[in-house]
Design an enzyme around this catalytic site. Structure first.
Site, short mmCIF file in Angstrom:
data_model
loop_
_atom_site.label_atom_id
_atom_site.label_comp_id
_atom_site.label_asym_id
_atom_site.label_seq_id
_atom_site.Cartn_x
_atom_site.Cartn_y
_atom_site.Cartn_z
N MET A 1 3.18 30.01 11.76
CA MET A 1 2.45 31.29 11.75
C MET A 1 0.97 31.02 11.48
O MET A 1 0.24 31.89 11.01
CB MET A 1 3.03 32.23 10.69
CG MET A 1 4.48 32.62 11.02
SD MET A 1 5.00 34.18 10.32
CE MET A 1 4.82 33.86 8.59
N GLY A 2 0.54 29.80 11.73
CA GLY A 2 -0.87 29.47 11.54
C GLY A 2 -1.18 29.18 10.08
O GLY A 2 -0.29 28.86 9.29
N ALA A 3 -2.49 29.27 9.74
CA ALA A 3 -2.97 28.89 8.41
C ALA A 3 -2.46 27.47 8.11
O ALA A 3 -1.87 27.20 7.05
CB ALA A 3 -2.53 29.88 7.34
N HIS B 1 -1.67 23.71 7.22
CA HIS B 1 -2.03 22.77 6.16
C HIS B 1 -1.34 21.44 6.45
O HIS B 1 -0.66 21.30 7.48
CB HIS B 1 -1.65 23.32 4.78
CG HIS B 1 -0.24 23.83 4.69
ND1 HIS B 1 0.85 23.02 4.88
CD2 HIS B 1 0.27 25.07 4.49
CE1 HIS B 1 1.96 23.71 4.74
NE2 HIS B 1 1.63 24.98 4.53
N HIS C 1 2.24 21.37 7.80
CA HIS C 1 2.43 21.58 9.24
C HIS C 1 2.04 20.32 10.02
O HIS C 1 2.71 19.93 10.97
CB HIS C 1 1.54 22.73 9.74
CG HIS C 1 1.83 24.06 9.11
ND1 HIS C 1 0.99 24.65 8.18
CD2 HIS C 1 2.86 24.90 9.28
CE1 HIS C 1 1.50 25.81 7.81
NE2 HIS C 1 2.63 25.99 8.45
N ASP D 1 11.13 25.46 3.26
CA ASP D 1 11.87 26.69 3.56
C ASP D 1 13.30 26.28 3.90
O ASP D 1 13.72 26.34 5.05
CB ASP D 1 11.20 27.43 4.72
CG ASP D 1 9.82 27.92 4.34
OD1 ASP D 1 9.72 28.74 3.43
OD2 ASP D 1 8.84 27.43 4.93
N GLN E 1 15.65 28.82 5.44
CA GLN E 1 15.23 29.09 6.83
C GLN E 1 15.75 27.98 7.77
O GLN E 1 16.21 28.26 8.87
CB GLN E 1 13.70 29.16 6.89
CG GLN E 1 13.15 29.12 8.30
CD GLN E 1 11.65 29.39 8.36
OE1 GLN E 1 11.22 30.51 8.24
NE2 GLN E 1 10.85 28.34 8.54
O1 PAF Z 1 8.07 29.09 8.65
C1 PAF Z 1 7.33 29.82 9.33
O2 PAF Z 1 6.13 29.63 9.40
C2 PAF Z 1 7.94 30.97 10.10
O3 PAF Z 1 9.01 31.53 9.41
C3 PAF Z 1 8.37 30.59 11.53
C4 PAF Z 1 9.49 29.56 11.52
C5 PAF Z 1 7.20 30.05 12.31
C6 PAF Z 1 8.91 31.82 12.27
O4 PAF Z 1 7.93 32.81 12.38
#
Ligand code: PAF
Length: 289
Positions: A32-34, A36, A39, A152, A155
């Protein structure tokens, strides 16, 4: 060198079809950007496994629980693209909202089981939002593999289950949490911490790690969790949403360290909700429970 930014599904599909015609293996890193270092570590891992790497950037409204949280989410596309360029990322897919949720969009991907409890209990609808957007990103990109951070952890389980259940032919790779030198897990939300909160935030990881060791060492699980909860509050956190010991493989509640486990926590520090998790090693056979 800059990263090509693609905003339409049509252009995404044409580009990926071209790569495929050259037998390229394609990886996707959904974000979702931002961005760091967490990522960027996923992107580096993607390059080890694929010939072409797509990073997606879409701030997904369906996974936020409050309009204020969505509005406050950092939007930093220019600097995100600048961070990706030196890594050689082949495409930043930053779709217009209408490419993800066109007019009349009425579908929802909902995963039961692993999405229940933990964050799922405190963020109603959150994992439906995640599963829906990630399913779309998998199908739109047609990638061979996708990389997600273990920070996460729930997730990661939800996404794995969803891809398996829907027969989406993609390999899901979980990558270790990246931490600051003081142990704080990297998160796009850390920028919201005040200087004072930032100074005490690493206590969460310290307490989780020592609790994991105590459990492996034979302390009773419930008493170790109770002590950890009081320690987190004593450190200055306002509240602990959950602190739980679950199995590594399917997130079921665990009461003794007889298999690989995880301690997972969500706690509030001022206006910021921090989540983290650590592995709990299996106890040696000599210990009796
Ligand atoms: O972890 C995230 O940044 C978000 O939940 C994802 C996996 C990009 C889904 O929008």
């Amino acid at each position: 060198m800059s990263v090509p930014i693609v905003r339409t599904l049509k252009e995404l599909r044409v580009t990926v079809a071209n790569w495929r015609s050259h037998h390229a293996k394609v990886a996707v890193v959904p974000t979702m950007g931002a961005l760091h270092e967490g990522h960027l570590s996923l992107v580096r891992a993607a390059f080890e496994k694929a010939d072409r790497v797509i990073v997606t950037l879409f701030v997904n409204p369906k996974q936020f629980n409050s309009a204020a949280d969505l509005a406050a989410y950092p939007r930093t596309e220019l600097s995100d693209a600048a961070k990706l360029a030196p890594l050689g990322v082949h495409m930043l897919y930053a779709p217009d909202a209408s490419e993800i949720y066109p007019d009349g969009f009425s579908s929802n991907v909902s995963v039961t089981g692993v999405s229940e409890g933990l964050c799922g209990a405190f963020r109603p609808g959150h994992f439906d939002g995640v599963a829906t957007v990630v399913a779309k990103l998998f199908l739109q990109t047609g990638a061979d593999l996708a990389l997600f951070g273990e920070k996460d952890f729930q997730q990661l389980h939800v996404v794995r289950r969803m891809a398996r259940d829907l027969d989406i032919p993609i390999e899901i790779i979980g990558c270790p949490t990246v931490r600051e030198s003081d142990g704080l897990a990297l998160s796009s939300r850390n920028v919201r911490l005040t200087a004072q909160e930032r100074a005490l935030a690493p206590r969460l990881y310290e307490i989780l790690s020592s609790t994991a060791e105590r459990i492996t060492g034979g302390s009773g699980v419930q008493s170790a969790l109770d002590t950890a909860r009081s320690d987190i509050l004593a450190a200055g956190f306002q509240s602990v949403e959950y602190l739980e010991y679950r199995t590594e493989s399917d997130l079921l509640p665990l009461s003794i360290p007889d298999r690989e486990g995880r301690l997972l926590v969500a706690a509030w520090l001022g206006q910021t909700r921090l989540i983290d998790n650590v592995e709990v090693a299996v106890a040696s056979k000599e210990l009796t429970f």
